[in-house]
Scaffold this motif. Sequence first.
Motif, PDB file in Angstrom:
ATOM      1  N   UNK A 173       0.851  -1.191   0.000  1.00 43.09           N
ATOM      2  CA  UNK A 173       0.000   0.000   0.000  1.00 43.09           C
ATOM      3  C   UNK A 173       0.880   1.231   0.000  1.00 43.09           C
ATOM      4  N   UNK A 174       0.578   2.163  -0.925  1.00 46.72           N
ATOM      5  CA  UNK A 174       1.342   3.401  -1.060  1.00 46.72           C
ATOM      6  C   UNK A 174       0.494   4.608  -0.672  1.00 46.72           C
ATOM      7  N   UNK A 175       1.102   5.517   0.076  1.00 46.32           N
ATOM      8  CA  UNK A 175       0.495   6.824   0.354  1.00 46.32           C
ATOM      9  C   UNK A 175       1.055   7.778  -0.687  1.00 46.32           C
ATOM     10  N   UNK A 176       0.197   8.205  -1.617  1.00 45.67           N
ATOM     11  CA  UNK A 176       0.636   9.061  -2.728  1.00 45.67           C
ATOM     12  C   UNK A 176       0.427  10.540  -2.456  1.00 45.67           C
ATOM     13  N   UNK A 177      -0.050  10.876  -1.271  1.00 49.30           N
ATOM     14  CA  UNK A 177      -0.257  12.276  -0.922  1.00 49.30           C
ATOM     15  C   UNK A 177      -1.647  12.779  -1.288  1.00 49.30           C
ATOM     16  N   UNK A 178      -2.045  13.875  -0.657  1.00 49.67           N
ATOM     17  CA  UNK A 178      -3.340  14.523  -0.898  1.00 49.67           C
ATOM     18  C   UNK A 178      -4.511  13.574  -0.641  1.00 49.67           C
ATOM     19  N   UNK A 179      -4.323  12.633   0.278  1.00 48.63           N
ATOM     20  CA  UNK A 179      -5.403  11.718   0.640  1.00 48.63           C
ATOM     21  C   UNK A 179      -5.560  10.520  -0.285  1.00 48.63           C
ATOM     22  N   UNK A 180      -4.619  10.291  -1.185  1.00 44.47           N
ATOM     23  CA  UNK A 180      -4.702   9.178  -2.127  1.00 44.47           C
ATOM     24  C   UNK A 180      -3.860   7.999  -1.648  1.00 44.47           C
ATOM     25  N   UNK A 226      -7.810   1.764  -5.280  1.00 46.07           N
ATOM     26  CA  UNK A 226      -7.491   3.192  -5.210  1.00 46.07           C
ATOM     27  C   UNK A 226      -8.484   3.850  -4.261  1.00 46.07           C
ATOM     28  N   UNK A 227      -7.955   4.534  -3.244  1.00 48.22           N
ATOM     29  CA  UNK A 227      -8.788   5.226  -2.259  1.00 48.22           C
ATOM     30  C   UNK A 227      -8.425   6.709  -2.220  1.00 48.22           C
ATOM     31  N   UNK A 228      -9.440   7.550  -1.980  1.00 48.89           N
ATOM     32  CA  UNK A 228      -9.202   8.980  -1.813  1.00 48.89           C
ATOM     33  C   UNK A 228     -10.092   9.505  -0.688  1.00 48.89           C
ATOM     34  N   UNK A 229      -9.454  10.041   0.346  1.00 46.46           N
ATOM     35  CA  UNK A 229     -10.171  10.565   1.510  1.00 46.46           C
ATOM     36  C   UNK A 229     -11.147   9.547   2.082  1.00 46.46           C
ATOM     37  N   UNK A 231     -12.634   7.116   0.577  1.00 45.14           N
ATOM     38  CA  UNK A 231     -13.649   6.628  -0.371  1.00 45.14           C
ATOM     39  C   UNK A 231     -12.988   5.813  -1.465  1.00 45.14           C
ATOM     40  N   UNK A 232     -13.615   4.645  -1.770  1.00 43.18           N
ATOM     41  CA  UNK A 232     -13.101   3.783  -2.844  1.00 43.18           C
ATOM     42  C   UNK A 232     -13.342   4.452  -4.197  1.00 43.18           C
ATOM     43  N   UNK A 233     -12.343   4.397  -5.056  1.00 44.53           N
ATOM     44  CA  UNK A 233     -12.444   4.968  -6.400  1.00 44.53           C
ATOM     45  C   UNK A 233     -12.500   3.843  -7.442  1.00 44.53           C
ATOM     46  N   UNK A 234     -12.997   4.165  -8.594  1.00 38.71           N
ATOM     47  CA  UNK A 234     -13.085   3.195  -9.684  1.00 38.71           C
ATOM     48  C   UNK A 234     -12.130   3.618 -10.804  1.00 38.71           C
ATOM     49  N   UNK A 235     -10.894   3.142 -10.783  1.00 38.70           N
ATOM     50  CA  UNK A 235      -9.944   3.514 -11.829  1.00 38.70           C
ATOM     51  C   UNK A 235     -10.372   2.947 -13.183  1.00 38.70           C
ATOM     52  N   UNK A 236     -10.051   3.697 -14.245  1.00 35.97           N
ATOM     53  CA  UNK A 236     -10.427   3.268 -15.595  1.00 35.97           C
ATOM     54  C   UNK A 236      -9.323   2.426 -16.221  1.00 35.97           C
TER      55      UNK A 236
END
Length: 236
Positions: A173-180, A226-229, A231-236
Amino acid sequence: MNRWQLPKGRILAWSFIPVLVGLIVYSGYRGTVSNSSSDVPQGVMNESANSANEIPVPAPQSTGGTIVNVIKPNQQETHLDKITQERQFERELELVFGQHKPVAESLELKNFPSPVEGKVIRNVGNYYSKAFKNYIFHAGIDYALSEGTVIRATRGGKVVFAGPDAFLGQKVTLDCGEGWFVTYGGLDNLRVQEGEVVESQDALGQIGFFPGSEGESDQPQLHYEVWHDGQVQRPS
């Protein structure tokens, strides 16, 4: 008749008196003019002499009024060169620190594309699990891949977890910054460790022979989240 005649010497003496008086008066007048000229300060005389050779150049406004600097012709060229150099230096600073400095863009979902082009086995969402006999929320995308496929980071970040997972085998798991946050599961032979900072396209590990996400598939696969703040995201 002879008693009214004056001696010639006395006549010459009396005729000389007006000339002497005239000389005295003339000398006094010259002394007065000389003293008046000497009372004028030397600096004033120099300023009057040089006033025609001086060029007034207005300086920036101040709170007390306009300040005027006086520059002589032989100093004007040097003054203009100095102004040009200062403006050039200001432009260079503006290019480095001013509005021309590139502004970093905020991260978006498009910055986290799919890391592989494998067949999608399962997408984000709820599904019915035969093993648990209930609906389970699936927080990522599973890609069918060959065992040993090298998995690389889609974006750089700090490794906040690298190790075994009860459902995903080995994961990173990577912390990519800005809540990602991004998670790569179903791995083996991890190439990174917790606390390490990785760059985009750095190798994280290889696909291992693990019986799939949630243990319901014998196909080696990559689990990608992929998560942001939160919330689960749906990458394309």
